[in-house]
Scaffold this motif. Sequence first.
Motif, PDB file in Angstrom:
ATOM      1  N   LEU A 206      -2.433  -0.116  -4.461  1.00 63.57           N
ATOM      2  CA  LEU A 206      -2.354  -1.324  -3.977  1.00 63.57           C
ATOM      3  C   LEU A 206      -1.826  -2.701  -4.798  1.00 63.57           C
ATOM      4  O   LEU A 206      -2.527  -2.628  -5.796  1.00 63.57           O
TER       5      LEU A 206
ATOM      6  N   PHE B 209       0.911  -1.210  -0.055  1.00 63.58           N
ATOM      7  CA  PHE B 209       0.176  -0.018  -0.071  1.00 63.58           C
ATOM      8  C   PHE B 209       1.011   1.370   0.011  1.00 63.58           C
ATOM      9  O   PHE B 209       1.715   1.330   0.652  1.00 63.58           O
TER      10      PHE B 209
ATOM     11  N   SER C 167      -6.344   4.902  -6.500  1.00 61.00           N
ATOM     12  CA  SER C 167      -7.293   5.763  -6.187  1.00 61.00           C
ATOM     13  C   SER C 167      -6.555   6.873  -6.890  1.00 61.00           C
ATOM     14  O   SER C 167      -5.560   7.067  -6.964  1.00 61.00           O
TER      15      SER C 167
ATOM     16  N   PHE D 281     -11.728   0.210  -0.339  1.00 61.90           N
ATOM     17  CA  PHE D 281     -10.604   1.039  -0.674  1.00 61.90           C
ATOM     18  C   PHE D 281     -11.349   2.508  -1.050  1.00 61.90           C
ATOM     19  O   PHE D 281     -12.231   2.634  -1.784  1.00 61.90           O
ATOM     20  N   SER D 282     -10.780   3.512  -0.337  1.00 61.92           N
ATOM     21  CA  SER D 282     -11.409   4.867  -0.597  1.00 61.92           C
ATOM     22  C   SER D 282     -10.349   5.980  -0.514  1.00 61.92           C
ATOM     23  O   SER D 282      -9.189   5.785   0.146  1.00 61.92           O
ATOM     24  N   THR D 283     -10.739   7.096  -1.089  1.00 65.56           N
ATOM     25  CA  THR D 283      -9.501   8.194  -0.834  1.00 65.56           C
ATOM     26  C   THR D 283     -10.564   9.438  -0.935  1.00 65.56           C
ATOM     27  O   THR D 283     -11.611   9.843  -1.503  1.00 65.56           O
TER      28      THR D 283
ATOM     29  N   TRP E 189     -11.741  -6.238   0.283  1.00 66.50           N
ATOM     30  CA  TRP E 189     -11.431  -4.914   1.038  1.00 66.50           C
ATOM     31  C   TRP E 189     -12.308  -3.809   0.511  1.00 66.50           C
ATOM     32  O   TRP E 189     -12.451  -3.772  -0.776  1.00 66.50           O
TER      33      TRP E 189
ATOM     34  N   ASP F 166     -11.787  10.952  -5.772  1.00 64.11           N
ATOM     35  CA  ASP F 166     -12.231  12.298  -5.059  1.00 64.11           C
ATOM     36  C   ASP F 166     -11.790  13.681  -5.943  1.00 64.11           C
ATOM     37  O   ASP F 166     -10.677  13.749  -6.486  1.00 64.11           O
TER      38      ASP F 166
ATOM     39  N   GLY G  97      -7.909   4.983   2.458  1.00 61.96           N
ATOM     40  CA  GLY G  97      -8.246   3.855   3.454  1.00 61.96           C
ATOM     41  C   GLY G  97      -8.356   2.727   3.077  1.00 61.96           C
ATOM     42  O   GLY G  97      -9.086   2.510   1.887  1.00 61.96           O
ATOM     43  N   LEU G  98      -8.234   1.676   3.797  1.00 61.20           N
ATOM     44  CA  LEU G  98      -8.523   0.225   3.602  1.00 61.20           C
ATOM     45  C   LEU G  98      -9.197  -0.371   4.725  1.00 61.20           C
ATOM     46  O   LEU G  98      -8.713  -0.345   5.791  1.00 61.20           O
TER      47      LEU G  98
ATOM     48  N   ALA H 281     -14.401   1.557  -3.258  1.00 59.80           N
ATOM     49  CA  ALA H 281     -14.416   0.232  -4.070  1.00 59.80           C
ATOM     50  C   ALA H 281     -14.158  -0.595  -3.306  1.00 59.80           C
ATOM     51  O   ALA H 281     -13.271  -0.829  -2.403  1.00 59.80           O
TER      52      ALA H 281
ATOM     53  N   ILE I  44     -12.627  -4.247  -3.492  1.00 62.78           N
ATOM     54  CA  ILE I  44     -11.492  -5.051  -4.273  1.00 62.78           C
ATOM     55  C   ILE I  44     -11.227  -6.141  -3.769  1.00 62.78           C
ATOM     56  O   ILE I  44     -11.485  -6.487  -2.500  1.00 62.78           O
TER      57      ILE I  44
ATOM     58  N   PHE J 124      -4.554  -2.030  -8.044  1.00 60.25           N
ATOM     59  CA  PHE J 124      -5.532  -0.877  -7.867  1.00 60.25           C
ATOM     60  C   PHE J 124      -5.086   0.609  -7.673  1.00 60.25           C
ATOM     61  O   PHE J 124      -4.200   0.627  -6.635  1.00 60.25           O
TER      62      PHE J 124
ATOM     63  N   VAL K 193      -9.876   2.770  -9.457  1.00 62.87           N
ATOM     64  CA  VAL K 193     -11.174   2.131  -8.764  1.00 62.87           C
ATOM     65  C   VAL K 193     -11.887   3.305  -8.104  1.00 62.87           C
ATOM     66  O   VAL K 193     -13.174   2.960  -7.645  1.00 62.87           O
ATOM     67  N   THR K 194     -11.267   4.243  -7.442  1.00 63.16           N
ATOM     68  CA  THR K 194     -11.977   5.325  -6.455  1.00 63.16           C
ATOM     69  C   THR K 194     -11.460   6.560  -6.613  1.00 63.16           C
ATOM     70  O   THR K 194      -9.968   6.804  -6.945  1.00 63.16           O
TER      71      THR K 194
END
Lengths: 358, 358
Positions: A168, A73, A113, B73-75, B71, A149, B167-168, B62, B64, A111, A146-147
């Motif tokens: 990741l 990560f 972000s 997964f976000s930002t 998991w 902001d 974050g995971l 997301a 994944i 993956f 995949v994500t």
Amino acid sequence: MMSDKKKNPAMQNGPGCPMPVTRHETVQLAHGSGGKMMNDLIREMFIDTFDNPLLRSQEDQAIIENGGRRWAFSTDSFVVDPLFFPGGDIGELAVNGTVNDVSMSGARPLFLSAGFIIEEGFALQELERVTRSMSDAARRAGVAIVTGDTKVVNKGKGDKLFINTSGLGAIERPFIPQARHIRPGDKILINGTIADHGITILSQREGLRFEGAMQSDTAALNDLIDTVLNAVGDAVHAMRDPTRGGVAATLNEFSAAAGVMIRIEEDKLPVRPAVAGACAFLGLDPLYVANEGKVIMVVAADKAEAALEAMRGHSLGRESVILGEVGNEPHTGVMLRTRIGAWRVVDMLVGEQLPRIC
Amino acid sequence: MMSDKKKNPAMQNGPGCPMPVTRHETVQLAHGSGGKMMNDLIREMFIDTFDNPLLRSQEDQAIIENGGRRWAFSTDSFVVDPLFFPGGDIGELAVNGTVNDVSMSGARPLFLSAGFIIEEGFALQELERVTRSMSDAARRAGVAIVTGDTKVVNKGKGDKLFINTSGLGAIERPFIPQARHIRPGDKILINGTIADHGITILSQREGLRFEGAMQSDTAALNDLIDTVLNAVGDAVHAMRDPTRGGVAATLNEFSAAAGVMIRIEEDKLPVRPAVAGACAFLGLDPLYVANEGKVIMVVAADKAEAALEAMRGHSLGRESVILGEVGNEPHTGVMLRTRIGAWRVVDMLVGEQLPRIC
């Protein structure tokens, strides 16, 4: 990158001497430069405050685990100026940079972000050019964004566009190359010419024109790394991409983390003539200038030639060389043998003079 | 948050009408506001360009998978102005915000990255205050900040400090609440008062003083969510934190994603008197103002009272209420029954007027 040089005697403060961060009351540009000031800031402000073993390991990525499955990560923010430059742009850099940080653990990046901080008034056409470039870079590297902001800040409170990418990667190999695995006798390899990225950015920004073609080396290194790991496996003891602070910073980090002396040879250092000329003109040492498509590998001596051959067989490693080796002296440091045969110390700079190159 | 309103008739453009993004040539503050303009920008610039199924699902995180382990997964990038405000600061917000985005999938948040973009000249003392606050918030939420990055930009090219956190979270429950699981008859719950965060930030920034105490509601919601999921399990069909764009944006997103009508009642909306007064003074509807410690849960009707009881039993849910319900009309939209019994449409704003509240 969160790195710490505390084992490196050249970077220690004398007893009773205040730490460098506290010598300043405000953040300086040099705090972001990849040099000693950045490392002190990171150690004092972040590592000590957020104290946990993963952060303290100070690799370019954290290895996290859940249910027996391990992931690498990593996160990186990109503030490069200008946004578009010969050989790439901020979008491609943001994808490749995080792909590379994840890959340095031997993980397979999967993956990403993407977080955008956009200055009010930024041209939508340029934003679209950047996102298309990110999409292309992601496809080439085999990763999915995949994500995400989006934030917008008032005009004058940002600088066109900043991008954060976090990544990741799945760890599928049992051995994770890390600086602590470096051993005396290991060879130091690099997959080609140095300083291309930093000098290209600086030349663009300052409007300088030098003889000869010059472009950023930005590239995703995961496929090259996979090729080498397939060839020599856990003979690759450590890997890191020499970005901010250049090859000098990475070698000093390796030296400090592993408690070893590293020796390299000046006449092995691959530097394009145009880049060497620009460095001479600007008074910059290419060892300290950022790369964005290079990996330094520390490889067991008996597999170094096989690793070199594997690197050279890849399109991103045609000009790979063995730069030097790890000594067996009982102290740390990085030494360069110059073309005339003299040895000089390659120290970590306090703060390099090239802000916002990535 | 990447959200799309294309099923919402109130948000569609007529035939032949250019998309809103292309009506502008440059990025506007409203493109970051959580309203329709942001959603159009996200769809046109990011979702279409980075096309992949995970991004297209447009949840706040997301999901994944690798080796059978899932998991979330976000930002999120944080650009709040001012950095310090009653009830919190940018550091606490950056930790709680990403913890919450991860938690909305029912995942257990475990790991965060932190990327700092610092303006040259920012006081190191303030940076330390922020990192300590992040560290405290991470400890309270039970997450570790495991990897990071620091960039410095020239004075005047940023605004003191921007923070990205990614974050995971480990997905340990078989059912993942998502907007597409919303069904007619479901109840709409919220864990307390609305608009506290946005109004606090705005008041601070504009130097306004209102009667009564007012502070940001920033909080990590993972423990509250865990409590409710332990009580009613997969009766929680969907969850989302109503940040930018407020409760109105979240309900419109739910309506569009699930293809349902949502009805809420004005006299159920919990608003602190000081916040209500400030909203009235400023001409703002609290439904559109950001929250940072609230979750909207859409719960199966037969478990709604049990969910409400579980929420109220948690320190972050003492003032929880059932706001409304999902209708069985064959069209989408959000309707509010006013105190005098009339129904009005709660539309998505094109672009709200509160930039940089997170």
